[in-house]
Design a protein around this motif. Structure first.
Motif, PDB file in Angstrom:
ATOM      1  N   GLN A 256       4.825   1.530  25.649  1.00 45.82           N
ATOM      2  CA  GLN A 256       4.540   1.381  24.219  1.00 45.82           C
ATOM      3  C   GLN A 256       3.114   0.939  23.938  1.00 45.82           C
ATOM      4  O   GLN A 256       2.843   0.390  22.883  1.00 45.82           O
TER       5      GLN A 256
ATOM      6  N   ILE B  80       7.374   8.900  21.162  1.00 41.62           N
ATOM      7  CA  ILE B  80       8.553   9.561  21.699  1.00 41.62           C
ATOM      8  C   ILE B  80       9.467  10.000  20.554  1.00 41.62           C
ATOM      9  O   ILE B  80      10.315  10.857  20.712  1.00 41.62           O
ATOM     10  N   ASN B  81       9.297   9.401  19.352  1.00 45.13           N
ATOM     11  CA  ASN B  81      10.159   9.760  18.232  1.00 45.13           C
ATOM     12  C   ASN B  81       9.501  10.763  17.296  1.00 45.13           C
ATOM     13  O   ASN B  81      10.019  11.054  16.231  1.00 45.13           O
ATOM     14  N   GLY B  82       8.355  11.298  17.678  1.00 43.22           N
ATOM     15  CA  GLY B  82       7.747  12.350  16.882  1.00 43.22           C
ATOM     16  C   GLY B  82       6.712  11.878  15.887  1.00 43.22           C
ATOM     17  O   GLY B  82       6.075  12.693  15.238  1.00 43.22           O
TER      18      GLY B  82
ATOM     19  N   ASP C  68       5.590   0.282  18.421  1.00 43.89           N
ATOM     20  CA  ASP C  68       7.020   0.013  18.495  1.00 43.89           C
ATOM     21  C   ASP C  68       7.740   1.076  19.304  1.00 43.89           C
ATOM     22  O   ASP C  68       8.951   1.019  19.465  1.00 43.89           O
ATOM     23  N   VAL C  69       7.004   2.038  19.753  1.00 43.20           N
ATOM     24  CA  VAL C  69       7.649   3.191  20.340  1.00 43.20           C
ATOM     25  C   VAL C  69       6.861   3.612  21.580  1.00 43.20           C
ATOM     26  O   VAL C  69       5.662   3.357  21.679  1.00 43.20           O
ATOM     27  N   SER C  70       7.569   4.188  22.535  1.00 44.75           N
ATOM     28  CA  SER C  70       6.871   4.672  23.722  1.00 44.75           C
ATOM     29  C   SER C  70       5.921   5.787  23.340  1.00 44.75           C
ATOM     30  O   SER C  70       6.258   6.649  22.531  1.00 44.75           O
TER      31      SER C  70
ATOM     32  N   HIS D 110       8.153  18.459  21.379  1.00 38.94           N
ATOM     33  CA  HIS D 110       9.370  19.024  21.954  1.00 38.94           C
ATOM     34  C   HIS D 110      10.271  19.661  20.914  1.00 38.94           C
ATOM     35  O   HIS D 110      11.280  20.256  21.270  1.00 38.94           O
TER      36      HIS D 110
ATOM     37  N   GLY E 261      10.023  16.100  14.909  1.00 42.39           N
ATOM     38  CA  GLY E 261      11.328  15.475  15.079  1.00 42.39           C
ATOM     39  C   GLY E 261      11.507  14.892  16.462  1.00 42.39           C
ATOM     40  O   GLY E 261      12.358  14.032  16.675  1.00 42.39           O
ATOM     41  N   LYS E 262      10.746  15.374  17.402  1.00 43.59           N
ATOM     42  CA  LYS E 262      10.901  14.905  18.781  1.00 43.59           C
ATOM     43  C   LYS E 262       9.551  14.519  19.354  1.00 43.59           C
ATOM     44  O   LYS E 262       8.538  14.610  18.674  1.00 43.59           O
ATOM     45  N   GLN E 263       9.580  14.118  20.610  1.00 42.27           N
ATOM     46  CA  GLN E 263       8.377  13.522  21.179  1.00 42.27           C
ATOM     47  C   GLN E 263       7.168  14.450  21.128  1.00 42.27           C
ATOM     48  O   GLN E 263       7.273  15.661  21.309  1.00 42.27           O
TER      49      GLN E 263
END
Lengths: 897, 442
Positions: B200, B239-241, B219-221, B294, B274-276
């Motif tokens: 992160q 990783i959450n887009g 907060d996110v990788s 992705h 929507g994705k990483q």
């Protein structure tokens, strides 16, 4: 004219002889002075004159007065002036910067004052000024101070020389950096303090140095004591110098931008010299030794020359103090300090040289020095191999009886420093001269490790430091291994105290983390690292630093593919990550460390994941840590992988079930318990099958964040349809089994419906009814504020949460036509059954809310039964006096029509 | 066609259904060129000297090669010892560096020789990046390490002594989970680089000293990172887009920054994927950002307004997306590579081996593609700056080498210079007499 007889007579009367007679008192003469009065001195402690414009001391003297008095011929006036000056500066600290130059000048002149009291006062003043001023302020005047200091150090009077050490102490204490930058001057004087120059005429041979130890039989102190004092200062000084150069070295590597200076002006034709890489550090540390007076060409060599002249002196001192004769190991208590000083200085001197010349591996000057050093070494060795070994056992025996056990410690320290000094030259030992004494040293170190007791923690640090050094320089792998084995045995023994164990752990961790290729193959280290997960579980978690260090080692072992350690980690999985395990007892940063380890585990089965999900429900594990954990698991699952290689450590079904259990937030057992004690649920919604049990607000907020997060994670999966199928099936099973839901779970279910349900997908019939009941319960709960609140603050938070719950419920209803339809049919039947009036009113309020929501108006209209239901409800409420509710219902219903 | 195109987006995905990689026009969103073949692996798409396109295959130990003007099918396949997990080409086009499992292979392009195999990573290599002067390259792996390698000493060290493993200039172990992306800014040795990791955080560090300048935690990788050319902003794809924008010049200056995913106005997030997010690239002028994800799409963002300008849809997870100035063969479809590409060898090349003929009779000549690259591409002034910079750096390197071998006396060096001059003279004589004369006669 004749004179009258009268006049003549009168004239003669003055010259008449006075006849004095014995026994008669002598009459007093007319002109006698009366000396009977008494006088007293008038003492004026304060001046009456006050001058508010300038800072003054208690005698109302200002700086100017005092400074002039400093040069007074009377010692007492000088003393008064200096103490007055100090008093003034204490009273007015703000005056220091303004008068710094004058004060320092006068003060340093007084270093060589003949009167000891004045000197002492001057040093006191200096100390006070130093403590108040910053390094930058002092630095311009420092050459002056050092010049006077050098004068004092080389003064002809012995007591002045003595006092100069005090000045040096003050400088060392406050401004080591300034002092070390002039080390060239001062170091030479140090040598001069205990030695005298040999005559120039005497022919020098190669080995003898230019100095010899001086002996002063007239001195009050014995020369041994005096040398010990000087050596002590020298030790401090070298230490300051070393730490200074280390820190500047570190700093210089930092700001290359500043230090990567341009030597030549770039005019396009000549190449530009840009300093980039490690050379910037080497160039910066040239200031390390040269004083301003020392010619700069000698910078590199001066330390070496100094060392060359100092070493024989140290050795002579040693020989003089040490027990005479070969094989003697008895050291008198009074000289042990001196010997210790010699050893300390030797060790530091070596370190300084080492540090200075580490960049130049093949420096010819260094090798020549080493030759010198080795000669001395031979000398040391011939006298001391016995001594090193037996001093602690035989030699101190008789003395221990006299003065308690302290001598054991002293001898231990001394032996260790001998080991340290001896091992220094190991690095350059090529012809195997070290072999003869190496074994003895080794045996001693091993014996130190083997007979440890509770109070040996202080020495353990030294022992380990020596061993670390040996390991660093020793070329032979097997010997290192032996030493490490000894350390490891010590670590494993039961008797050692916690503190010692921590020291050993620190040592081993440092050794492992060094990227020494030889050591990484070490079996002992490998075994030790493999045992670390177990140690983690058993160790005292209160020691944060230690835990962090151990975790760091474990992690780097895991990244290096240490399979034994990983296996051990898997074996201790339950203890580390389980409920009440290590994870729950640590602080959040360490929890993150622990969570990171998960990335390196080769296989996480269902059991392990369920352990993790239980741990995630613990309140000790914060939301960010849980999110981190989930992200790491996701990164190890096929969800994130681009290409499939081998089997992923977490397979898709398992990660799905993990996420679902995280979303639900309660284990099956907890939910089952809830069903049984349902005799009276916390919040009872009339007519609805789903009942709600209260959960604390804190837990609800936590679960809210987690539910949203897990839904986001579920969206990352490659096919949303299949994910929804799985989620739907799980929800169906849960909602079918449990009718009493905790609030947080209720919210999670609704959020999952909103976020995961693909628009246009129809919900299966089996899931529809429970979802409908959930929505109803949520709407009822949030519209009617059924949760009791105590104070204002929680009320606001509670309202916020309920607002979100309401929003989720409304959105769920809006997303599916079927849910709305079945709900309308359900309440119609419920109302028709003829329940109590208040219940009907509650239903009516919910219905009104639904009709007021814009997104729901269309689904409501499409059901076709809305008007009928509204009619039914109105009929039941007909006699109610709540006119407002009725009228707004009629209005909304007409709008939707 | 489309000679006016200054900058274009080159993307590739894992599926390779429509094409292996595709060049898009930024203004219209039309495809300018497509290269057919298998899907490419992450960080495995490189241009080689404006003449070839290299692409590491997704699941096979292969590198596909296209000549830039022939787009229809793969012209050459290089077989490697394993799946290539990351690949980079030196800016002058002389060397190809590829990560295969935990090893880093360095090939010389003109001969195909495998010059060095570096084994300092403990786990698989995830990304490789060259500094823009080609003197150093950075590697990062699953073992949380970022290594800075000096190319010249790696190559010279490997060829002189067998069994002697070259040491990286710096080893940075500031990440606690695998490193997912590297970005190296411009400025040669003095460049700043950014690394992203699953722990992160993004770290900004200096290549020359290896010191961490700034650490940004999220907060996110983080799976991808880049900066704009002026290094005013840092972009980190999660990783959450979400793509976070970090203003590097924000006051107060902090060494440690924490960017929270809160809902206040100040957050600077590009939301849309929507994705990483797997790859990020900023245009030359720093106004546009290209991201690949992705979720089977690459998006073009307008940086000042933080809006998505265009979406390029793909058939599989996007593995590479970069903004570049397309070389003319790519756009026109004409021309021919002026240099031949030798197949990459699988075994370490040891000098003297494999050349049974006497020295001086080799049948290959080392060609520098970099000379071609300069023509027409860079304006005169820039060219001047570049060569100055290059001179400075080469001088530094020389100095580096000199200081290492200080025992070489001045006389030796002067003698060496004389010898080299003599050889040059002979070469010239030979060329003048034999080559030009024979040309004139034939």
């Amino acid at each position: 004219m004749p004179k009258s007889a009268k006049k003549r007579k009168a004239k003669r009367a003055d010259f008449n002889k006075v006849k004095l007679k014995v026994g008669k008192k002598l009459p007093k003469a007319d002109n006698v002075t009366d000396t009977s009065f008494k006088s007293k001195a008038i003492h004026l402690p304060d001046q009456l004159k006050t001058d508010a414009s300038q800072p003054t001391n208690f005698k109302q003297q200002n700086v100017k007065d005092l400074l002039t008095q400093c040069n007074h011929y009377s010692a007492s006036v000088r003393h008064e002036a200096v103490t007055g000056l100090k008093d003034l500066l204490v009273r007015h600290p703000a005056a220091i910067p303004a008068h710094l130059s004058l004060v320092l000048e006068k003060c340093s002149e007084l270093f060589v004052d003949k009167d000891p009291v004045v000197r002492k006062a001057a040093i006191g003043l200096l100390c006070h000024t130093f403590s108040q001023a910053s390094t930058n302020q002092i630095s311009p005047f420092f050459p002056l101070i050092t010049a006077h200091l050098c004068c004092a150090m080389t003064h002809i009077f012995e007591d002045i020389r003595h006092d100069s050490l005090t000045v040096l102490d003050a400088c060392l204490e406050h401004f080591p950096s300034l002092l070390t930058s002039r080390s060239g001057q001062i170091l030479t004087n140090f040598v001069g303090q205990i030695s005298s120059m040999k005559d120039k005429g005497v022919k020098k041979d190669a080995t003898s140095s230019s100095h010899r130890l001086s002996v002063n039989p007239n001195s009050k102190l014995t020369s041994l004591q005096w040398r010990s004092k000087v050596l002590n200062r020298l030790h401090h000084f070298l230490k300051a110098m070393l730490s200074e150069s280390v820190s500047t070295g570190d700093r210089q590597t930092g700001d290359v931008g500043k230090k990567g200076f341009v030597d030549e002006i770039f005019d396009g034709s000549r190449p530009l010299y840009v300093q980039v890489f490690p050379y910037s550090t080497s160039s910066s540390s040239t200031g390390f030794l040269i004083g301003s007076k020392t010619p700069s060409t000698a910078s590199l060599f001066s330390l070496r020359e100094f060392a060359e002249s100092l070493l024989p002196l140290l050795l002579e001192t040693w020989v003089e103090g040490s027990p005479g004769g070969e094989g003697q190991s008895l050291v008198r208590a009074d000289v042990s300090d001196l010997l210790q000083g010699v050893l300390d200085v030797l060790g530091l001197l070596w370190q300084c040289l080492q540090h200075r010349e580490q960049d130049k591996q093949q420096d010819p000057t260094k090798t020549s020095f080493l030759h010198q050093y080795k000669n001395i070494h031979l000398h040391l060795m011939s006298g001391f191999p016995y001594m090193v070994m037996e001093q602690s056992k035989k030699g101190k025996g008789p003395q221990r009886d006299q003065s308690g056990g302290t001598n054991v410690q002293a001898s231990l320290i001394m032996n260790l420093s001998i080991c340290d000094v001896m091992t220094c030259s190991l690095e350059q030992d090529s012809d195997g001269t070290a072999a003869e004494w190496l074994d003895t040293v080794f045996d001693y170190l091993v014996s130190c490790l083997s007979d440890v007791d509770d109070n040996s923690a202080d020495h353990m640090e030294n022992v380990l430091r020596v061993i670390q050094h040996v390991i660093k320089v020793l070329p032979k792998q097997d010997l290192c291994e032996d030493l490490l084995t000894a350390v490891h045995n010590c670590y494993q023994s039961e008797e050692i105290s916690d503190r010692t164990r921590q020291q050993i752990v620190h040592f081993l961790a440092q050794t492992y983390l060094q990227r020494d290729p030889g050591l990484q193959k070490s079996e002992v280290l490998t075994n030790w690292v493999a045992s670390l997960p177990h140690y983690l579980v058993t160790m005292d978690t209160a020691n944060q630093q230690q835990t962090e260090e151990v975790l760091h080692v474990v992690q780097s072992a895991a990244t290096r593919g240490h399979s034994c350690m990983v296996e051990n980690l898997m074996a201790n999985f339950q203890n580390i990550y389980g409920v009440g395990g290590l994870l729950c007892s640590l602080s959040p940063p360490l929890q993150r460390h622990l969570v990171q380890l998960l990335y390196h585990l080769p296989l996480l089965g269902g059991l392990k994941l369920s352990t993790l999900s239980q741990a995630c429900r613990q309140r000790e594990v914060g939301v960010p840590v849980v999110e981190y954990l989930v992200q790491i698991l996701l990164a190890r699952s096929p969800v994130m992988a681009v290409c499939e290689e081998g089997t992923p450590p977490v397979d898709t079904p398992r990660i799905l079930s993990f996420l679902m259990s995280l979303m639900i937030g309660h284990s099956v057992e907890e939910l089952k318990d809830l069903q049984q004690e349902t005799s009276r649920p916390d919040v009872w919604v009339p007519g609805c099958r789903t009942q709600i049990s209260c959960v604390s607000l804190e837990l609800r907020h936590r679960q809210k964040a987690l539910a949203k997060f897990t839904c986001e994670c579920l969206l990352q999966f490659s096919s949303p349809d299949q994910v929804w199928k799985v989620v739907g099936a799980v929800l169906e099973r849960y909602l079918g089994m449990f009718h009493t839901l905790p609030m947080d779970t209720l919210y999670a279910v609704l959020v999952a419906m909103v976020m995961l349900l693909h628009p246009g997908t129809e919900i299966r019939k089996e899931l529809m009814t429970p979802i409908m009941h959930c929505c109803w319960a949520a709407l009822d709960l949030s519209i009617h504020n059924r949760i009791p609140v105590s104070d204002r603050e929680t009320e606001v938070a509670e309202e916020n949460w309920q607002g979100e719950l309401l929003h989720a419920a409304l959105q769920t209803m809006a997303s599916s036509q079927g849910v709305v339809q079945s709900w309308l049919e359900h309440i119609e039947a419920f109302v028709k059954e003829g329940t109590e009036r208040c219940n009907t009113e509650a239903v009516a309020k919910v219905l009104l809310k639904l009709m007021q929501t814009p997104e729901l108006q269309r689904p409501l209209q499409q059901t076709g039964v809305l008007q009928r239901v509204v009619g039914t409800v109105m009929v039941c409420l007909r006699e109610d006096e709540n006119e407002k509710l009725l009228s707004s219902m009629v209005y909304q219903a007409s709008l939707i029509k | 066609m489309a000679a006016h195109v200054l900058e274009a987006a080159l993307t590739s995905d894992t599926s390779g259904q429509l094409w292996s990689s595709c060049l898009w026009d930024l203004q219209s969103g039309t495809t300018l060129a497509t290269y057919k073949g298998d899907g490419s692996g992450p960080r495995g798409l490189c241009l080689l000297g404006n003449q070839y396109l290299l692409s590491a295959a997704n699941n096979k130990p292969l590198i596909h090669v296209w000549a830039l003007q022939r787009r229809d099918h793969v012209q050459q396949r290089m077989v490697c010892g394993g799946r290539v997990s990351a690949m980079a080409v030196s800016p002058d086009g002389n060397f190809v560096v590829a990560g295969i499992a935990e090893k880093i292979n360095i090939w010389q392009v003109c001969t195909g020789n495998l010059l060095a195999v570096l084994t300092r990573h403990y786990q698989g290599v995830t990304c490789l990046s060259f500094t823009d002067d080609g003197s150093h390259f950075l590697s990062a792996g699953d073992d949380n390490l970022v290594l800075v390698w000096p190319l010249h000493s790696v190559l010279s060290g490997a060829s002189t002594a067998v069994g002697h493993s070259p040491e990286p200039r710096h080893t940075l172990s500031h990440h606690s989970l695998p490193v997912t992306d590297l970005y190296c800014g411009c400025g040669g040795l003095q460049a700043r680089a950014a690394s992203a990791s699953l722990d992160q955080t993004c770290k900004l560090f200096e290549v020359s000293s290896g010191q961490v300048l700034m650490s940004v935690s999220f907060d996110v990788s983080i799976t991808s990172v880049t900066m704009d050319t002026a290094e005013t902003r840092l972009f980190a794809g999660g990783i959450n887009g979400n793509i976070h924008q970090v203003n590097l010049h924000a006051q107060p200056v902090q060494r440690e920054k924490h960017i929270e995913d809160t809902d206040d106005d100040q957050r600077q997030i590009f939301k849309g994927h929507g994705k990483q997010v797997t790859c990020l690239s900023v245009s030359m002028d720093g106004s546009q950002l290209l991201s690949g994800s992705h979720d089977h799409s690459a998006r073009l963002w307008d940086i000042p307004s933080m809006q998505c300008v265009r979406t390029f849809s793909h058939k599989g997870p996007v593995t590479n997306a970069m903004l570049l100035q397309p070389p003319s063969p790519m756009l026109s479809g004409r021309g021919k590579p002026s240099a031949l590409l030798q197949p990459f060898k699988r075994h370490l090349h040891i000098q003297g081996q494999g050349e049974d003929r006497e020295e001086g009779t080799r049948d290959t000549v080392d060609v520098r593609l970099g000379q071609y690259q300069k023509q027409g591409m860079v304006s005169e002034g820039l060219h001047q700056d570049y060569s100055d910079l290059k001179r400075v750096h080469s001088y530094t390197e020389q100095k580096d080498i000199q200081e290492k071998s200080e025992h070489v006396s001045k006389q030796d060096l002067e003698f060496e210079v004389k010898r080299l001059k003599h050889i040059n003279q002979e070469l010239y004589q030979y060329a003048a007499q034999n080559i030009f004369n024979s040309k004139g006669t034939s």
